[in-house]
Design an enzyme around this catalytic site. Structure first.
Site, PDB file in Angstrom:
ATOM      1  N   ASP A 128      -5.328   8.051   5.203  1.00 28.76           N
ATOM      2  CA  ASP A 128      -6.168   8.155   4.010  1.00 28.76           C
ATOM      3  C   ASP A 128      -5.500   7.584   2.763  1.00 28.76           C
ATOM      4  OD1 ASP A 128      -4.201   9.992   3.551  1.00 28.76           O
ATOM      5  OD2 ASP A 128      -5.535  11.736   3.365  1.00 28.76           O
ATOM      6  N   ARG A 179       8.153   6.134  -7.061  1.00 32.71           N
ATOM      7  CA  ARG A 179       9.467   5.908  -6.451  1.00 32.71           C
ATOM      8  C   ARG A 179      10.107   4.682  -7.081  1.00 32.71           C
ATOM      9  NH1 ARG A 179       9.844   5.853   0.012  1.00 32.71           N
ATOM     10  NH2 ARG A 179       8.496   4.040  -0.126  1.00 32.71           N
ATOM     11  N   ASP A 255      11.571   0.394   9.936  1.00 32.64           N
ATOM     12  CA  ASP A 255      10.780   0.235   8.703  1.00 32.64           C
ATOM     13  C   ASP A 255      11.247   1.212   7.626  1.00 32.64           C
ATOM     14  OD1 ASP A 255       9.590   2.058  10.699  1.00 32.64           O
ATOM     15  OD2 ASP A 255       8.224   2.567   9.083  1.00 32.64           O
ATOM     16  N   ASP A 265      12.686   6.644   2.296  1.00 29.91           N
ATOM     17  CA  ASP A 265      11.672   7.354   3.081  1.00 29.91           C
ATOM     18  C   ASP A 265      12.116   8.749   3.497  1.00 29.91           C
ATOM     19  OD1 ASP A 265       9.642   5.690   2.685  1.00 29.91           O
ATOM     20  OD2 ASP A 265       9.325   5.140   4.765  1.00 29.91           O
TER      21      ASP A 265
HETATM   22  P1  AMP Z   1       6.377   6.698   7.378  1.00 30.73           P
HETATM   23  O1  AMP Z   1       6.340   7.635   8.532  1.00 30.73           O
HETATM   24  O2  AMP Z   1       6.182   7.380   6.053  1.00 30.73           O
HETATM   25  O3  AMP Z   1       7.569   5.832   7.381  1.00 30.73           O
HETATM   26  O4  AMP Z   1       5.104   5.768   7.528  1.00 30.73           O
HETATM   27  C1  AMP Z   1       4.897   4.946   8.637  1.00 30.73           C
HETATM   28  C2  AMP Z   1       3.687   4.082   8.422  1.00 30.73           C
HETATM   29  O5  AMP Z   1       2.495   4.888   8.325  1.00 30.73           O
HETATM   30  C3  AMP Z   1       3.720   3.236   7.164  1.00 30.73           C
HETATM   31  O6  AMP Z   1       3.083   2.019   7.445  1.00 30.73           O
HETATM   32  C4  AMP Z   1       2.927   4.061   6.192  1.00 30.73           C
HETATM   33  O7  AMP Z   1       2.364   3.290   5.155  1.00 30.73           O
HETATM   34  C5  AMP Z   1       1.841   4.629   7.103  1.00 30.73           C
HETATM   35  N1  AMP Z   1       1.287   5.886   6.580  1.00 30.73           N
HETATM   36  C6  AMP Z   1       1.887   7.089   6.538  1.00 30.73           C
HETATM   37  N2  AMP Z   1       1.078   8.011   5.978  1.00 30.73           N
HETATM   38  C7  AMP Z   1      -0.079   7.394   5.655  1.00 30.73           C
HETATM   39  C8  AMP Z   1      -1.317   7.802   5.042  1.00 30.73           C
HETATM   40  N3  AMP Z   1      -1.525   9.063   4.655  1.00 30.73           N
HETATM   41  N4  AMP Z   1      -2.256   6.864   4.881  1.00 30.73           N
HETATM   42  C9  AMP Z   1      -2.062   5.603   5.270  1.00 30.73           C
HETATM   43  N5  AMP Z   1      -0.949   5.148   5.843  1.00 30.73           N
HETATM   44  C10 AMP Z   1       0.047   6.023   6.033  1.00 30.73           C
HETATM   45 MG    MG Z   2       8.223   4.535   6.104  1.00 33.99          MG
END
Ligand code: AMP
Ligand code: MG
Length: 501
Positions: A128, A179, A255, A265
């Site tokens: 979202d 951030r 990532d 992150d």
């Molecule tokens: P992360 O686990 O925070 O490193 O995120 C991994 C991937 O999921 C990244 O591409 C983020 O942008 C995407 N992502 C995480 N949470 C959301 C969210 N609520 N809406 C859209 N994309 C998300």
């Molecule tokens: Mg990430």
């Protein structure tokens, strides 16, 4: 309304295939929860202007300053070892970059300003695009604590409530985190272009990252190799620093690995209370891939992924490229071991630990693991112990030994430790000063973070404010913060953390 921001956007000058240009999605009712006035000033931004309605509107994504060029960055990555060809900023938008002004402690350094939780983007997949209050306050507290501990990290400039609900397991209040980072270029950014065999983009990204993070290597005959070498060295140092404060990142995916060498992150991350090398907090890390003691190995694995993305730029001859890249990745182990020895040597009072001191350090850690001793408290207590236990016997070591299930396990180690310190130049006070500067008194303990989040959910930001203030001075033992330093009681301990996206 106008708000002028001194943005200078170098990433937005890279080709269009590096990102998607779009504005943040406005929110219902922005309300400032927290502004990092000191950081704002260091960045050359006016804290008072940021706290006014138009400033808060910008921090919520409702107002885009004229100089901003908002975009969502494209990247890919390995998540828990599995390849994901397209990730990208699914809930974050880069507003722009600022260069800290002369006179600032950060003078001349360039920083990204990114809104996390700013709405859907072309990379959102099923998400979202939003964040809820808990992870926003958690990232605020932990990233600022890391900074105060002297560990390279992204920073938190502000937290804003959106006045909207986000749906997770429950309906939760939404928030946006601003951030600040040296950049948001990840190993996964390179992987994104490598997977598409876009050599031109790889070259541009390499030059951009090298100029931004390792300018002393610009002009190197093989820029990609220079970038790899510098990133390997930065990650080796970073992970050694994490280990030294008992930090577990929790999602060391490629990532989430910045080529700048900053911690980035903050998801299900946590600081250990009682020490055990196999400690895992993240609810999604079922196999312990990202356990405390695995972090150096995982960093090497991540560096190997960066190396493999950069291969086409390292040498036209593939075998030769592999050879040179492999050599660069292999430099991680000695760099890490040297940094680890330096960090942990200081923790036990050695200005310059040698390889022969490693068993002494390891034996303390093993005794701590066997006896469920608190990581932070045990090391900090060393600096308050007497040069000799004297007439009191081992009881004089109470602050350290009392935290061991079997205190005698500490005593046998302590006599070896004292014998080793006796061979150091300088007096006991000098040893204690080294230890006090290497062993924080205060870390962001998980149960305190969760307590602050619970209070914030009930409308009380007091515990968050208090924790944030205390964490800014982690080396001091202020009497009023004694409760924040205390390890959790059995029923207070928090053993699971959630990604909380
Ligand atoms: P992360 O686990 O925070 O490193 O995120 C991994 C991937 O999921 C990244 O591409 C983020 O942008 C995407 N992502 C995480 N949470 C959301 C969210 N609520 N809406 C859209 N994309 C998300
Ligand atoms: Mg990430």
């Amino acid at each position: 309304m106008t708000l002028h921001m001194p943005f200078d956007n170098s990433y937005a000058r890279l080709p269009e295939r590096f990102y998607a240009r779009l504005d943040p999605t406005p929110v219902a009712e922005p309300r400032l929860l927290k502004l990092n006035a000191r950081l704002a000033a260091d960045l050359g931004l006016d804290p008072e202007a940021l706290a006014r309605p138009e400033g808060v509107a910008m921090l919520a994504g409702n107002l885009v300053p004229a100089e901003a060029e908002p975009l969502a960055q494209a990247y890919a990555g390995h998540q828990f070892g599995g390849w994901v060809p397209q990730l990208g900023d699914g809930r974050a938008i880069l507003l722009g970059e600022v260069v800290a002004p002369p006179g600032s402690p950060l003078a001349g350094r360039r920083f990204d300003l990114q809104l996390k939780g700013a709405g859907r983007t072309p990379f959102s997949r099923m998400g979202d695009g939003r964040a809820w209050l808990g992870p926003v306050l958690r990232e605020y507290l932990v990233s600022e604590a890391m900074h105060a501990l002297g560990i390279p990290t992204t920073r938190a400039l502000a937290a804003v409530a959106t006045g909207e609900w986000v749906l997770r397991e429950d309906r939760l209040p939404g928030a946006v985190l601003t951030r600040v980072a040296a950049s948001h270029i990840r190993v996964g950014t390179f992987q994104f272009f490598a997977a598409r065999q876009d050599r031109e983009a790889l070259r541009l990204l390499t030059d951009h990252a090298l100029a931004r993070h390792y300018p002393h290597r610009v002009g190197d005959p093989v820029p990609a190799l220079a970038l790899l070498e510098e990133t390997v060295a930065a990650q080796a140092r970073l992970v050694a620093l994490w280990m030294g404060v008992g930090f577990i990142h929790g999602v060391m995916n490629t990532d989430n690995t910045a080529v700048s060498g900053e911690t980035i992150d903050y998801g299900p991350c946590a600081f250990m209370d009682s020490y055990h090398p196999a400690t895992v907090f993240s609810s999604i890390d079922s196999f312990g891939r990202y356990a405390y003691a695995n972090q150096p190995q995982i960093a090497v694995w991540n560096m190997a992924q960066l190396a493999s993305a950069l291969l086409p730029l390292i040498d036209a001859d593939e075998a030769r490229a592999v050879e040179r890249a492999t050599e660069a990745v292999h430099a991680f182990a000695p760099a890490y071991e040297a940094a680890w020895l330096d960090v942990f040597g200081r923790k036990i009072g050695l200005a310059e630990a040698g390889e022969a001191d490693a068993p002494l350090i390891q034996d303390l850690l093993s005794a701590m693991a066997d006896n469920r001793a608190d990581f932070t408290r045990t090391f900090r207590a060393l600096s308050s112990l007497p040069e000799a236990t004297g007439a009191d016997g081992p009881a004089a070591d109470g602050p350290a030994r009392d935290g061991f299930l079997d205190p005698a396990a500490f005593d046998s180690w302590a006599s070896r430790w004292r014998a080793r310190l006796a061979r150091e130049p300088g007096g006991w006070a000098a040893r204690q000063a080294i230890m006090r500067a290497a062993n924080p008194a205060l870390i962001p303990r998980n149960h305190r973070i969760e307590e602050a989040i619970r209070a914030a959910l009930a409308g009380d930001l007091g515990p968050f404010e208090r924790l944030d203030r205390a964490l800014a001075r982690p080396w001091e033992e202020r009497p009023e913060d004694a409760d924040l330093r205390r390890p959790p009681a059995e029923d207070e301990a928090v053993r699971r953390t959630f990604c909380g996206t």
